[in-house]
Design a protein around this motif. Structure first.
Motif, short mmCIF file in Angstrom:
data_model
loop_
_atom_site.label_atom_id
_atom_site.label_comp_id
_atom_site.label_asym_id
_atom_site.label_seq_id
_atom_site.Cartn_x
_atom_site.Cartn_y
_atom_site.Cartn_z
N LEU A 256 0.82 -1.21 0.00
CA LEU A 256 0.00 0.00 0.00
C LEU A 256 0.86 1.26 0.00
CD1 LEU A 256 -3.00 -0.87 2.37
CD2 LEU A 256 -3.00 -0.70 -0.14
N LEU A 257 2.02 1.19 0.63
CA LEU A 257 2.94 2.32 0.59
C LEU A 257 3.49 2.49 -0.83
CD1 LEU A 257 4.70 4.52 1.85
CD2 LEU A 257 6.33 2.74 2.53
N SER A 258 3.94 1.38 -1.44
CA SER A 258 4.43 1.46 -2.82
C SER A 258 3.33 1.92 -3.76
CB SER A 258 4.95 0.09 -3.27
OG SER A 258 6.13 -0.26 -2.57
N ALA A 259 2.12 1.42 -3.56
CA ALA A 259 1.00 1.80 -4.44
C ALA A 259 0.72 3.30 -4.34
CB ALA A 259 -0.24 1.00 -4.09
N LYS A 260 0.76 3.83 -3.15
CA LYS A 260 0.54 5.27 -2.99
C LYS A 260 1.58 6.06 -3.78
CE LYS A 260 -1.80 7.63 -0.99
NZ LYS A 260 -2.93 8.48 -1.49
N GLN A 261 2.83 5.67 -3.69
CA GLN A 261 3.90 6.39 -4.37
C GLN A 261 3.80 6.25 -5.89
OE1 GLN A 261 7.05 4.29 -2.22
NE2 GLN A 261 7.67 6.23 -1.30
N TYR A 262 3.65 5.01 -6.35
CA TYR A 262 3.66 4.79 -7.79
C TYR A 262 2.36 5.22 -8.46
CZ TYR A 262 8.19 2.51 -7.64
OH TYR A 262 9.54 2.27 -7.49
N ALA A 263 1.24 5.13 -7.77
CA ALA A 263 -0.02 5.65 -8.32
C ALA A 263 0.07 7.15 -8.50
CB ALA A 263 -1.19 5.28 -7.42
N THR A 264 0.64 7.83 -7.51
CA THR A 264 0.81 9.28 -7.61
C THR A 264 1.73 9.63 -8.77
OG1 THR A 264 0.49 9.50 -5.22
CG2 THR A 264 1.50 11.36 -6.37
N LEU A 265 2.82 8.87 -8.93
CA LEU A 265 3.74 9.10 -10.05
C LEU A 265 3.03 8.92 -11.39
CD1 LEU A 265 6.52 9.47 -11.37
CD2 LEU A 265 7.01 7.08 -10.82
N ASP A 266 2.25 7.86 -11.51
CA ASP A 266 1.55 7.62 -12.77
C ASP A 266 0.53 8.73 -13.03
OD1 ASP A 266 1.21 5.57 -14.98
OD2 ASP A 266 -0.86 5.79 -14.33
N HIS A 267 -0.15 9.16 -11.99
CA HIS A 267 -1.15 10.23 -12.10
C HIS A 267 -0.48 11.54 -12.55
CE1 HIS A 267 -4.76 12.54 -11.04
NE2 HIS A 267 -3.96 13.38 -10.43
N LEU A 268 0.60 11.90 -11.90
CA LEU A 268 1.26 13.17 -12.20
C LEU A 268 1.93 13.17 -13.57
CD1 LEU A 268 2.90 13.97 -8.74
CD2 LEU A 268 0.92 15.11 -9.76
N SER A 269 2.36 11.99 -14.03
CA SER A 269 3.08 11.91 -15.31
C SER A 269 2.14 11.69 -16.49
CB SER A 269 4.12 10.79 -15.26
OG SER A 269 3.51 9.52 -15.20
N GLY A 270 0.86 11.59 -16.23
CA GLY A 270 -0.09 11.35 -17.31
C GLY A 270 -0.09 9.91 -17.81
N GLY A 271 0.24 8.97 -16.92
CA GLY A 271 0.15 7.56 -17.28
C GLY A 271 1.39 7.00 -17.95
N ARG A 272 2.57 7.40 -17.49
CA ARG A 272 3.81 6.98 -18.15
C ARG A 272 4.59 5.92 -17.37
NH1 ARG A 272 7.52 11.65 -19.46
NH2 ARG A 272 6.37 13.09 -18.16
N LEU A 273 4.07 5.44 -16.27
CA LEU A 273 4.80 4.50 -15.42
C LEU A 273 4.83 3.09 -16.00
CD1 LEU A 273 6.14 3.66 -12.68
CD2 LEU A 273 3.82 3.30 -11.82
N ILE A 274 6.01 2.46 -15.93
CA ILE A 274 6.16 1.01 -16.06
C ILE A 274 6.81 0.55 -14.75
CG2 ILE A 274 7.14 -0.94 -17.31
CD1 ILE A 274 7.42 0.93 -19.74
N LEU A 275 6.14 -0.32 -14.03
CA LEU A 275 6.66 -0.77 -12.73
C LEU A 275 7.50 -2.03 -12.94
CD1 LEU A 275 6.79 -0.45 -9.67
CD2 LEU A 275 4.66 -1.77 -9.52
N GLY A 276 8.82 -1.86 -12.90
CA GLY A 276 9.73 -3.00 -12.95
C GLY A 276 10.04 -3.45 -11.54
N VAL A 277 9.94 -4.74 -11.28
CA VAL A 277 10.13 -5.26 -9.92
C VAL A 277 11.14 -6.41 -9.93
CG1 VAL A 277 7.77 -4.62 -9.29
CG2 VAL A 277 8.23 -6.95 -10.09
N GLY A 278 11.82 -6.59 -8.80
CA GLY A 278 12.77 -7.67 -8.66
C GLY A 278 12.91 -8.09 -7.21
N ALA A 279 13.56 -9.23 -7.00
CA ALA A 279 13.62 -9.83 -5.67
C ALA A 279 14.63 -9.17 -4.74
CB ALA A 279 13.92 -11.32 -5.77
N GLY A 280 15.68 -8.55 -5.30
CA GLY A 280 16.74 -7.99 -4.46
C GLY A 280 17.76 -9.04 -4.09
#
Length: 307
Positions: free
Chosen positions: A98-122
């Motif tokens: 939910l913390l990540s979603a808040k951050q990345y949703a805001t980023l996608d919203h502010l950028s006009g829908g330009r986010l690609i969420l790349g994820v990895g295990a670390g």
């Protein structure tokens, strides 16, 4: 279909595996100018990495320069117009979804829908331990985090997820992402990562697989996806050899693909023949201006020949 091309930005992460000497003294202004050049040159995406902390034992090789991906992509979204914004990769299991979603949703919203969420295990044990996350269970944690993030980044204002690690419902988050569905690209080349990309990803970001290994990995991806009955298309990626378009006049290293634009394009088209949809390129450079010149000439002279 054209072969898309993107780039991992300089400056924002400075591992000795790929950093050029000039980046150590570079900063925000350099990052902005490179991002603008990438935007102008028609790149599909620009990418930034993710590490929260680097232990002293790894600092000589990895350095401790790792810009925060959300803050960096948000800053670059404001100075670019069309290029997509990729986290390559976000270690999302380090944070509650939910913390990540808040951050990345805001980023996608502010950028006009330009986010690609790349994820990895670390891979840095101390990073997990200091944040109170079980390093040994990071694979299972990532699997569920992807599911939870898909729910939390979807269209519902009050997303719902019930799993072994996370359980939430009746908790609203706005703004919502501009995109109806944020693409999730899964990084990594281990058998577990390939399986995760096949079963849970919209795209695959390999960890620098050499050309001769890619066809087998892609065949495995396709087979796993077919076996699971996943019908949606998968964006298959590849990281190319280092590039230098033209005649360098300095030692760019024996692994670097260099020469006239048409020769570089011919070599890169081989990735398409393997089943690759997008390539991530990296240019050798001695300073910011040389890098920007390389980005421009690639966009103008190499990219049109990638079809």
């Amino acid at each position: 279909m054209s072969l898309a091309y993107g780039i991992q930005l300089p400056v924002q992460s400075q591992s000795t595996l790929y950093t050029e000497g000039w980046e150590a003294a570079a900063g925000a202004a350099d990052l902005v100018e490179v991002a603008r050049a990438v935007d102008r040159a028609g790149f599909a995406y620009l990418a930034v990495c993710d590490h929260v902390v680097i232990p002293r034992r790894l600092a000589p090789a990895m350095s401790t320069v790792w810009y925060d991906p959300v803050a960096t992509l948000a800053h670059l979204a404001a100075v670019t117009g069309r290029v997509r914004l990729l986290s390559h990769v976000a270690v999302v299991a380090l944070r509650h979804p939910l913390l990540s979603a808040k951050q990345y949703a805001t980023l996608d919203h502010l950028s006009g829908g330009r986010l690609i969420l790349g994820v990895g295990a670390g891979h840095v044990r101390e990073e997990f331990e200091v944040l109170g996350v079980d390093f040994g269970r990071r694979g299972a944690l990532l699997d569920e985090t992807i599911d939870a993030l898909r729910a939390a980044l979807g269209e519902e204002e009050f997303p719902e997820h019930h799993g072994g690690f996370f359980d939430f419902a009746g908790l609203g988050q706005r703004p919502r992402p501009t995109q109806t569905a944020v693409p999730v690209w899964v990084g990594g080349s281990s058998p577990a990562a390939v399986r995760r990309a096949a079963l849970k990803g919209d795209g695959w970001l390999p960890q620098g697989d050499p050309r001769d290994r890619l066809p087998g990995q892609i065949a495995k991806l396709r087979a796993l996806r077919e076996e699971a009955g996943v019908k949606e298309p998968l964006t298959v990626g590849a990281i190319t050899e280092p590039l230098y378009v033209g005649t360098a006049g300095w030692d760019v290293g024996r692994r670097t693909l260099t020469g006239p634009p048409e020769e570089i394009a011919e070599s890169l088209r081989a990735y398409r023949a393997m089943g690759v949809d997008q390539i991530q390129v990296r240019f050798r450079s001695r300073n910011r201006d040389e890098l920007i010149d390389q980005i421009a000439v690639f966009g103008a002279a190499v990219a049109p020949e990638l079809d």
